[in-house]
Motif scaffolding. Structure first.
Motif, PDB file in Angstrom:
ATOM      1  N   GLN A   1       0.803  -1.222   0.000  1.00 44.30           N
ATOM      2  CA  GLN A   1       0.000   0.000   0.000  1.00 44.30           C
ATOM      3  C   GLN A   1       0.839   1.278   0.000  1.00 44.30           C
ATOM      4  O   GLN A   1       0.472   2.255  -0.642  1.00 44.30           O
ATOM      5  CB  GLN A   1      -0.928   0.003   1.214  1.00 44.30           C
ATOM      6  CG  GLN A   1      -2.261  -0.662   0.917  1.00 44.30           C
ATOM      7  CD  GLN A   1      -2.859  -1.302   2.147  1.00 44.30           C
ATOM      8  OE1 GLN A   1      -2.644  -0.824   3.252  1.00 44.30           O
ATOM      9  NE2 GLN A   1      -3.591  -2.386   1.958  1.00 44.30           N
ATOM     10  N   ASN A   2       1.932   1.238   0.714  1.00 44.82           N
ATOM     11  CA  ASN A   2       2.615   2.515   0.955  1.00 44.82           C
ATOM     12  C   ASN A   2       3.960   2.710   0.261  1.00 44.82           C
ATOM     13  O   ASN A   2       4.491   3.812   0.251  1.00 44.82           O
ATOM     14  CB  ASN A   2       2.806   2.714   2.461  1.00 44.82           C
ATOM     15  CG  ASN A   2       1.466   2.696   3.174  1.00 44.82           C
ATOM     16  OD1 ASN A   2       0.509   3.308   2.703  1.00 44.82           O
ATOM     17  ND2 ASN A   2       1.377   1.967   4.271  1.00 44.82           N
ATOM     18  N   TYR A   3       4.520   1.663  -0.275  1.00 46.08           N
ATOM     19  CA  TYR A   3       5.829   1.841  -0.921  1.00 46.08           C
ATOM     20  C   TYR A   3       5.637   2.055  -2.412  1.00 46.08           C
ATOM     21  O   TYR A   3       5.100   1.197  -3.110  1.00 46.08           O
ATOM     22  CB  TYR A   3       6.729   0.636  -0.653  1.00 46.08           C
ATOM     23  CG  TYR A   3       8.092   0.780  -1.271  1.00 46.08           C
ATOM     24  CD1 TYR A   3       9.054   1.607  -0.698  1.00 46.08           C
ATOM     25  CD2 TYR A   3       8.416   0.109  -2.449  1.00 46.08           C
ATOM     26  CE1 TYR A   3      10.305   1.761  -1.283  1.00 46.08           C
ATOM     27  CE2 TYR A   3       9.662   0.253  -3.039  1.00 46.08           C
ATOM     28  CZ  TYR A   3      10.598   1.085  -2.440  1.00 46.08           C
ATOM     29  OH  TYR A   3      11.839   1.232  -3.018  1.00 46.08           O
ATOM     30  N   GLU A   4       6.086   3.191  -2.878  1.00 42.99           N
ATOM     31  CA  GLU A   4       5.803   3.554  -4.252  1.00 42.99           C
ATOM     32  C   GLU A   4       6.718   2.905  -5.275  1.00 42.99           C
ATOM     33  O   GLU A   4       6.313   2.599  -6.394  1.00 42.99           O
ATOM     34  CB  GLU A   4       5.932   5.070  -4.385  1.00 42.99           C
ATOM     35  CG  GLU A   4       4.702   5.670  -4.985  1.00 42.99           C
ATOM     36  CD  GLU A   4       4.936   7.107  -5.364  1.00 42.99           C
ATOM     37  OE1 GLU A   4       6.039   7.446  -5.826  1.00 42.99           O
ATOM     38  OE2 GLU A   4       4.001   7.891  -5.190  1.00 42.99           O
ATOM     39  N   GLY A   5       7.960   2.698  -4.853  1.00 47.79           N
ATOM     40  CA  GLY A   5       8.922   2.179  -5.818  1.00 47.79           C
ATOM     41  C   GLY A   5       9.339   3.268  -6.793  1.00 47.79           C
ATOM     42  O   GLY A   5       8.942   4.427  -6.648  1.00 47.79           O
ATOM     43  N   PRO A   6      10.128   2.897  -7.809  1.00 47.76           N
ATOM     44  CA  PRO A   6      10.721   3.907  -8.689  1.00 47.76           C
ATOM     45  C   PRO A   6       9.865   4.277  -9.894  1.00 47.76           C
ATOM     46  O   PRO A   6      10.378   4.888 -10.831  1.00 47.76           O
ATOM     47  CB  PRO A   6      12.001   3.205  -9.143  1.00 47.76           C
ATOM     48  CG  PRO A   6      11.629   1.765  -9.178  1.00 47.76           C
ATOM     49  CD  PRO A   6      10.614   1.547  -8.097  1.00 47.76           C
ATOM     50  N   GLN A   7       8.575   3.905  -9.883  1.00 44.86           N
ATOM     51  CA  GLN A   7       7.723   4.137 -11.069  1.00 44.86           C
ATOM     52  C   GLN A   7       7.884   5.530 -11.659  1.00 44.86           C
ATOM     53  O   GLN A   7       7.950   5.697 -12.877  1.00 44.86           O
ATOM     54  CB  GLN A   7       6.250   3.989 -10.704  1.00 44.86           C
ATOM     55  CG  GLN A   7       5.840   2.627 -10.244  1.00 44.86           C
ATOM     56  CD  GLN A   7       4.473   2.656  -9.580  1.00 44.86           C
ATOM     57  OE1 GLN A   7       3.478   2.942 -10.220  1.00 44.86           O
ATOM     58  NE2 GLN A   7       4.436   2.372  -8.288  1.00 44.86           N
ATOM     59  N   ASN A   8       7.945   6.521 -10.773  1.00 43.33           N
ATOM     60  CA  ASN A   8       7.972   7.896 -11.271  1.00 43.33           C
ATOM     61  C   ASN A   8       9.346   8.368 -11.726  1.00 43.33           C
ATOM     62  O   ASN A   8       9.493   9.465 -12.245  1.00 43.33           O
ATOM     63  CB  ASN A   8       7.420   8.848 -10.206  1.00 43.33           C
ATOM     64  CG  ASN A   8       5.978   8.524  -9.912  1.00 43.33           C
ATOM     65  OD1 ASN A   8       5.232   8.164 -10.827  1.00 43.33           O
ATOM     66  ND2 ASN A   8       5.584   8.594  -8.640  1.00 43.33           N
TER      67      ASN A   8
END
Ligand code: B12
Lengths: 494, 214
Positions: free
Chosen positions: A458-465
């Motif tokens: 839910q909370n870890y965005e990762g490097p998508q952006n």
């Protein structure tokens, strides 16, 4: 200050199953097998290449002279570096002896749904999820998908998987493919992420995984992909899933001879095509359970065989692809933890380079990210043992001991202040008092694993952006072209 | 001349391939009916084996050794058996579908069928759909076994079944599927008759099915 002669320091513990002489025996067994028994290579171009370099070829069977094997081993690189695509040095992989990186495994058909906790077919969305969760886990040194996607065009699970994963993690990925076509598509994506072909050569950002077949077979696609990777200097694994008592001898020594031999065919091919290209061997080494007829991923023999194989593979001067953190259970339980603990510790002590299948359940039929999260903690515990004990005047603390004397305690000592932070701290293990444990909801290990995993999801965005727009566009284009390829050519056969 | 068929059962259970062949040959030289050699000698032996296997008293290599002995004995015996004496222990064609190179599970199943007295035609791995159809036409088996270990190759099984229909020979064979990712539902969905989760149960499932059909 005087130095001491003959003083030995153990930087880390020494764990050893085979002696030099025993390793040599297995090595010689491999040389003998490849020379006299030979191996089937179902690929005309590969056979021609071997023939040109002195192999005897009879039909599909190829016999390898010892000097060719030794020559191939003389050109494998001692060190290879693999880089995260965003340049984060802390995630760089150095492929060199006794440096271990753990990761999940490739391609089980099923996945444990992270909402329902039920087993179901692996879906496209799972690949991104696995990549993102592993990106956040500190002990996952490289990433695999834990499944093969069931809800994309048949024959493109490999390509979609890489396309989605690479945009959800900067940790280097170990990819796979059905055929060379998929291999090429994935490579184009790797190049897009590296920012160009030359950039990829300088800073390879993924590893490719392929498999020969025990006993002693390289099928068309396996060796075809292997040769493609060698040509393009893509670091690659070429390793079987050897089934002790089934596809290889029931004796461990015999198993190691066969597994080493069939992998060596790939090593020779890579070094003939492109001397100095990185090739890693090893694989799953375990036994056929003769009572339940399954290939056991929780057997203690897996740990023993994998550790011994690591020693033999390192003896050859090659990096090792080993196995741990996997289980034969169907649902996360005490058995999965027991089996994973043993294999993770053995793999760590053996110093294998890449250790896969952390998160495999049901003997490789179901991927379970919860198991991976548990394994992450087990790996960090094993790292404590890997580190060993440092012995010097400061750590011996003789002065501090003298200062405290007999009786008393060390809690006020500066020495304690300086050093206690070195102790390992759990993220999942419970060390609460009974009362606190009850107060916090009487959570079991399973509850805590689920909580931690869902929190990351839910909370870890990762490097998508962080993915460069140009690279992402290129990846979409490659996916489209792959769709067209399958429409035109179908799922490739040889 | 009196001949102890119990000895055939016992020898089968010990898995002595050559001894069993010899004994079967000797029994054939007496006036015992070939059908009795099968039904009172060999099959009770195999029953014991399968009971012990289920109870965990016997392990796969031992069971397969017995299956091999059974196969050897059947080679000697089969030419003397009438169609009705052969009963359900007919012929099975078995193979792994196109694009799939997984071997050992399929071989285990094949060996188990051999142990049950079947004439096993193992057509190997990576077999194109047509090869299955051709083998069914050629060998006229009463069972067709297909193995797939990859979700990507599982669709081939449905295609083979369709080809059998098109060739008008679907009704001649009971189709049984196996392989780790294959499920009962999948087998139903694509119109197979049977599914076995493991080689051990495959023979029994097939036997029950064939018996229920007569
Ligand atoms: C060994 C193995 C291999 C070996 C095969 C060697 C050989 N000589 O057979 C090698 C290394 C070649 C291999 C290759 C690949 N494999 Co593989 N392999 C396995 C593994 C680890 C074990 C299979 C096995 O032999 N089990 C032991 C036997 C005894 O069990 P079994 O086959 O299931 O058979 C039993 C039953 O199913 C049943 N049965 C089987 N067939 C039949 C038929 C009938 C008629 C009946 C009645 C019963 C029956 O009876 C048997 C005994 O009880 C499985 C994982 C697993 N646990 O299944 C993966 C697995 C099947 N492989 C997999 C994959 C992805 C591949 C590759 C694509 C990998 C790659 N990237 O190249 C290639 C594909 C090659 C190809 N084109 O086929 C995936 C499949 C995923 C999916 N989505 O379908 C699995 C699940 C592993 C994983 N988690 O990734 N593999």
């Amino acid at each position: 200050m005087t130095n001491r002669t003959n003083y030995t320091i153990n930087e880390s513990p020494h764990f050893e199953i085979l002696s030099e002489d025993q390793k040599e025996k297995i090595f010689n067994g491999m040389m003998r097998t490849l020379q006299y028994t030979g191996a089937n290579v179902h690929h005309e171009k590969a056979r021609e290449l071997f023939k040109k370099h002195g192999c005897k070829v009879d039909g599909v069977r190829v016999y390898f002279p010892p000097e060719l094997i030794l020559k191939a081993l003389s050109t494998v690189p001692p060190v290879t570096e693999i880089f995260p695509w965003d340049g984060d040095e802390s995630k760089k992989i150095v492929v060199e002896k006794n440096r271990s990186y753990f990761g999940p495994g490739p391609t089980p058909p099923n996945f444990i749904d992270t909402d329902t906790l039920e087993r179901r077919p692996y879906l496209r969305k799972d690949a991104s999820l696995v990549a993102r969760v592993c990106d956040a886990l500190p002990n996952m040194g490289y990433v695999q998908s834990l499944g093969s996607i069931n809800d994309v065009t048949n024959g493109l699970a490999d390509v979609y998987e890489f396309a989605d994963m690479v945009r959800n993690t900067t940790t280097p990925i170990m990819s796979w493919s059905f055929t060379k076509d998929g291999c090429r598509d994935i490579h184009r994506m790797g190049i897009a992420m590296a920012g160009g072909e030359e950039e990829f050569r300088q800073r390879p950002n993924y590893i490719f995984y392929g498999e020969p077949i025990s006993p002693l077979v390289s099928d068309y696609h396996a060796i075809d992909k292997c040769m493609y990777c060698a040509e393009h200097r893509i670091p690659q694994v070429y390793s079987p899933c050897a089934i002790g008592g089934g596809t290889v001898p029931a004796t461990h020594a015999g198993q190691l001879v066969v597994a080493l031999s069939e992998s060596m065919v790939g090593v020779i091919a890579t070094q003939l095509i492109n001397p100095g290209t990185c090739v890693i061997i090893g694989g799953v080494q375990s036994i056929l359970d003769m009572r339940f007829s399954i290939y056991s991923y929780g057997a203690p023999e897996l740990s023993l065989l994998s550790a011994a194989h690591t020693e033999v593979v390192h003896y050859c001067g090659l990096p090792m692809y080993s196995t741990s953190g996997c289980t034969d259970t169907k649902k996360m339980d005490a058995q999965s933890a027991m089996e994973a603990s043993l294999s993770i510790n053995a793999a760590m002590m053996s110093g294998a380079n890449f250790v896969h299948d952390n998160g495999y359940t049901e003997s490789g039929i179901t991927g379970d990210i919860f198991q991976t999260v548990m394994d992450d903690e087990l790996i960090s515990m094993a790292r404590v043992i890997e580190k060993g004990i440092k012995i010097d005047p400061e750590t011996l603390a003789v002065d501090v001991i003298d200062n405290v004397g007999s009786g008393g305690h060390y809690l006020y000592e500066d020495h304690t202040m300086n050093w206690f932070m070195e102790h390992w701290r759990p993220t999942l293990m419970d060390r609460n008092s009974y009362e606190n444990w009850v107060e916090q909801g009487s959570k079991t290990m399973k509850d805590r694993i689920i909580e931690k995993t869902r929190d990351l999801i839910q909370n870890y965005e990762g490097p998508q952006n962080k993915v460069p727009a140009k690279a992402s566009e290129e990846i979409e284009k490659i996916l489209q072209e792959a769709e067209e390829r399958i429409k035109k050519e179908g799922v490739a056969h040889e | 001349m009196s001949f102890d068929l119990g000895k055939i059962s016992e020898t089968l259970v010990t898995g002595k391939v050559d001894d069993l062949k010899t004994l079967t040959g000797q029994a054939l030289e007496t006036d015992i009916k070939p059908g009795d050699i099968l039904n009172q000698g060999l099959l009770p032996g195999m029953d014991t084996v399968s009971q012990r296997w289920k109870a965990g008293d016997m392990f796969m290599p031992e069971v397969l050794r017995c299956a091999k002995a059974m196969g050897g004995a059947m080679e000697v015996l089969r030419p003397h058996l009438s169609e009705s004496e052969l009963g359900n222990a007919g012929t099975i064609v078995i193979g792994t579908v196109a694009g799939d190179l997984h071997d050992i599970g399929k071989d285990l199943a094949a060996m188990m069928f051999e142990g049950a007295g079947y004439n096993v035609i193992n057509i190997g791995i990576d077999q194109p759909n047509e090869a299955f159809v051709k083998a069914v036409k050629e060998h006229k088996p009463n069972v067709l076994g297909m193995s797939a270990l990859l979700t990507t190759t599982m669709p081939r099984m449905g295609e083979v079944i369709n080809s059998l229909k098109e060739a008008g020979i679907r009704d001649q064979v009971a189709v049984i599927l196996g392989g780790a990712p294959v499920t009962e539902e999948f087998a139903k969905e694509i119109g197979a008759d049977l599914y076995a989760p493991n080689a051990g149960s495959a023979v029994e499932i097939t036997k029950e099915y064939l018996e229920s059909k007569v």
